[in-house]
Design an enzyme around this catalytic site. Sequence first.
Site, PDB file in Angstrom:
ATOM      1  N   VAL A 157      17.475  -9.640   1.963  1.00 42.24           N
ATOM      2  CA  VAL A 157      18.236  -8.410   2.239  1.00 42.24           C
ATOM      3  C   VAL A 157      19.349  -8.625   3.263  1.00 42.24           C
ATOM      4  CG1 VAL A 157      16.330  -6.866   1.615  1.00 42.24           C
ATOM      5  CG2 VAL A 157      16.582  -7.597   4.001  1.00 42.24           C
ATOM      6  N   ASN A 189      11.897  -1.692   2.164  1.00 45.61           N
ATOM      7  CA  ASN A 189      10.604  -1.896   2.846  1.00 45.61           C
ATOM      8  C   ASN A 189      10.589  -3.176   3.670  1.00 45.61           C
ATOM      9  OD1 ASN A 189       7.523  -1.799   3.108  1.00 45.61           O
ATOM     10  ND2 ASN A 189       7.817  -3.660   1.905  1.00 45.61           N
ATOM     11  N   SER A 249       9.324   3.249  11.372  1.00 44.24           N
ATOM     12  CA  SER A 249       8.024   3.092  12.032  1.00 44.24           C
ATOM     13  C   SER A 249       7.904   4.231  13.040  1.00 44.24           C
ATOM     14  CB  SER A 249       7.988   1.753  12.770  1.00 44.24           C
ATOM     15  OG  SER A 249       6.965   1.749  13.757  1.00 44.24           O
ATOM     16  N   TYR A 255      12.504  -4.161  17.864  1.00 45.38           N
ATOM     17  CA  TYR A 255      11.908  -3.572  16.654  1.00 45.38           C
ATOM     18  C   TYR A 255      12.096  -2.052  16.691  1.00 45.38           C
ATOM     19  CZ  TYR A 255       8.300  -2.314  13.206  1.00 45.38           C
ATOM     20  OH  TYR A 255       7.610  -1.788  12.134  1.00 45.38           O
ATOM     21  N   ALA A 308      14.164  -0.320  18.394  1.00 47.31           N
ATOM     22  CA  ALA A 308      15.580   0.063  18.344  1.00 47.31           C
ATOM     23  C   ALA A 308      16.105  -0.004  16.908  1.00 47.31           C
ATOM     24  CB  ALA A 308      16.393  -0.856  19.256  1.00 47.31           C
ATOM     25  N   LYS A 335      14.294   0.324  14.205  1.00 50.76           N
ATOM     26  CA  LYS A 335      13.649   1.389  13.426  1.00 50.76           C
ATOM     27  C   LYS A 335      14.271   2.752  13.757  1.00 50.76           C
ATOM     28  CE  LYS A 335      10.832  -1.182  11.061  1.00 50.76           C
ATOM     29  NZ  LYS A 335      11.008  -1.323   9.610  1.00 50.76           N
ATOM     30  N   ILE A 359      -1.123   0.109  10.689  1.00 56.77           N
ATOM     31  CA  ILE A 359      -1.954  -0.019   9.486  1.00 56.77           C
ATOM     32  C   ILE A 359      -2.952  -1.156   9.695  1.00 56.77           C
ATOM     33  CG2 ILE A 359      -1.926  -0.462   6.995  1.00 56.77           C
ATOM     34  CD1 ILE A 359       1.116   0.391   7.100  1.00 56.77           C
TER      35      ILE A 359
HETATM   36  N1  LIG Z   1       2.045  -2.766   8.901  1.00 59.04           N
HETATM   37  C1  LIG Z   1       2.267  -1.807   9.783  1.00 59.04           C
HETATM   38  O1  LIG Z   1       1.377  -1.471  10.602  1.00 59.04           O
HETATM   39  C2  LIG Z   1       3.596  -1.123   9.832  1.00 59.04           C
HETATM   40  C3  LIG Z   1       3.749  -0.028  10.692  1.00 59.04           C
HETATM   41  C4  LIG Z   1       4.980   0.620  10.737  1.00 59.04           C
HETATM   42  C5  LIG Z   1       6.019   0.174   9.940  1.00 59.04           C
HETATM   43  N2  LIG Z   1       5.846  -0.901   9.117  1.00 59.04           N
HETATM   44  C6  LIG Z   1       6.989  -1.335   8.308  1.00 59.04           C
HETATM   45  O2  LIG Z   1       6.600  -1.424   6.942  1.00 59.04           O
HETATM   46  C7  LIG Z   1       7.360  -2.446   6.305  1.00 59.04           C
HETATM   47  C8  LIG Z   1       6.420  -3.424   5.631  1.00 59.04           C
HETATM   48  O3  LIG Z   1       5.570  -3.979   6.611  1.00 59.04           O
HETATM   49  P1  LIG Z   1       4.318  -4.895   6.274  1.00 59.04           P
HETATM   50  O4  LIG Z   1       3.265  -4.531   7.208  1.00 59.04           O
HETATM   51  O5  LIG Z   1       4.059  -4.883   4.822  1.00 59.04           O
HETATM   52  O6  LIG Z   1       4.904  -6.313   6.720  1.00 59.04           O
HETATM   53  P2  LIG Z   1       4.681  -7.725   6.059  1.00 59.04           P
HETATM   54  O7  LIG Z   1       5.080  -8.723   7.087  1.00 59.04           O
HETATM   55  O8  LIG Z   1       3.314  -7.808   5.460  1.00 59.04           O
HETATM   56  O9  LIG Z   1       5.757  -7.735   4.875  1.00 59.04           O
HETATM   57  C9  LIG Z   1       7.139  -7.777   5.110  1.00 59.04           C
HETATM   58  C10 LIG Z   1       7.786  -8.448   3.912  1.00 59.04           C
HETATM   59  O10 LIG Z   1       9.202  -8.515   4.164  1.00 59.04           O
HETATM   60  C11 LIG Z   1       9.649  -9.773   3.683  1.00 59.04           C
HETATM   61  N3  LIG Z   1      10.903 -10.176   4.310  1.00 59.04           N
HETATM   62  C12 LIG Z   1      11.111 -10.677   5.552  1.00 59.04           C
HETATM   63  N4  LIG Z   1      12.409 -10.999   5.719  1.00 59.04           N
HETATM   64  C13 LIG Z   1      13.036 -10.655   4.564  1.00 59.04           C
HETATM   65  C14 LIG Z   1      14.374 -10.728   4.112  1.00 59.04           C
HETATM   66  N5  LIG Z   1      15.359 -11.228   4.889  1.00 59.04           N
HETATM   67  N6  LIG Z   1      14.658 -10.282   2.861  1.00 59.04           N
HETATM   68  C15 LIG Z   1      13.690  -9.798   2.060  1.00 59.04           C
HETATM   69  N7  LIG Z   1      12.398  -9.707   2.421  1.00 59.04           N
HETATM   70  C16 LIG Z   1      12.081 -10.128   3.660  1.00 59.04           C
HETATM   71  C17 LIG Z   1       8.516 -10.736   4.013  1.00 59.04           C
HETATM   72  O11 LIG Z   1       8.604 -11.922   3.224  1.00 59.04           O
HETATM   73  C18 LIG Z   1       7.283  -9.894   3.727  1.00 59.04           C
HETATM   74  O12 LIG Z   1       6.827 -10.073   2.391  1.00 59.04           O
HETATM   75  C19 LIG Z   1       8.222  -3.090   7.402  1.00 59.04           C
HETATM   76  O13 LIG Z   1       9.497  -2.529   7.380  1.00 59.04           O
HETATM   77  C20 LIG Z   1       7.480  -2.716   8.672  1.00 59.04           C
HETATM   78  O14 LIG Z   1       8.327  -2.695   9.786  1.00 59.04           O
HETATM   79  C21 LIG Z   1       4.646  -1.558   9.040  1.00 59.04           C
END
Ligand SMILES: NC(=O)c1ccc[n+]([C@@H]2O[C@H](COP(=O)([O-])OP(=O)(O)OC[C@H]3O[C@@H](n4cnc5c(N)ncnc54)[C@H](O)[C@@H]3O)[C@@H](O)[C@H]2O)c1
Length: 262
Positions: free
Chosen positions: A68, A94, A147, A170, A172, A174, A203
């Site tokens: 991305v 995502n 987030s 992070y 900032a 978000k 999560i």
């Molecule tokens: N897990 C949580 O507790 C939580 C809480 C709040 C927000 N979020 C947000 O939810 C989203 C998903 O989180 P998650 O927990 O599944 O994280 P995760 O680390 O399991 O997955 C993130 C995915 O993004 C991909 N990624 C990283 N850099 C990339 C790039 N340059 N281009 C394309 N893909 C890329 C990674 O390969 C990975 O598969 C994120 O935006 C995260 O900030 C997660």
Amino acid sequence: MTQKQNKINELLDLENKVILITGALGQVGTALVNTFLDLGSVVIATDISKSGEINLENENHDYFKLDVNNPAEVRKVLDDIFAKYKKIDVLINNAGVNTFKHSRDRTEEDLDFVIGVNLKGTFFCIQSYAAILEENNLKGSVINTASHYGTISPDFRIYTDCDRRNSEIYGATKAGIIQMTKYFAVELADKGVRVNCVSPGGIFNPAQPQGDDFISNYSNRTPLGRMAEVHEIMGAYIYLASDTSTYTTGQNIIVDGGMSAW
Ligand SMILES: NC(=O)c1ccc[n+]([C@@H]2O[C@H](COP(=O)([O-])OP(=O)(O)OC[C@H]3O[C@@H](n4cnc5c(N)ncnc54)[C@H](O)[C@@H]3O)[C@@H](O)[C@H]2O)c1
């Protein structure tokens, strides 16, 4: 089928909608892929790795390598997806990354990494998606992922046995995504493109469990008394992707067990 079931099906009908998901191989991304496949959508999973290890019985999905934070690649891959499927009904931004060092140790590379994926990556995907829709006179819907830490600061007292300390950059980025959601909701409204955001709370990750103390501290800090299970975040995405939300744009739905309400 009862009248009630018909009404629910009509409101939440996502069958054959083409849903593009970035960061689809991670915890939330995998849940999104499975959720929308279960609802009959055509799921286009994308992630930074060359080959998507998606091994599902439901064949209604495809995989594209998509970094991305590479604007030329974003435009090319979205063009390729559009050429193949003739529409992209929903873009789910995502993909997201974090950095866990203490702020006193933060390097410029750390900042660029998090800003690049979270903020610039979200921007590049919306930019190309909006251009393709406009060129083809189509409507669409964007769901960004922020987030609860884009709205509130972490309580550092919860990190007693866990080095995954949430970072200022992070939060900032978000917060930036929440604002970018409002900006594009206004800019793209008359083109028929809705732009919304989901802000998950913490999560639970069964594959890489957070420490016991952390889970207990986090749970005590949350009105619902526990971390989220990933399926509990999906309802907000389903709502925003479906026709139930045709009058909703520019909004951020916080799904955090009430943590940000305290
Ligand atoms: N897990 C949580 O507790 C939580 C809480 C709040 C927000 N979020 C947000 O939810 C989203 C998903 O989180 P998650 O927990 O599944 O994280 P995760 O680390 O399991 O997955 C993130 C995915 O993004 C991909 N990624 C990283 N850099 C990339 C790039 N340059 N281009 C394309 N893909 C890329 C990674 O390969 C990975 O598969 C994120 O935006 C995260 O900030 C997660």
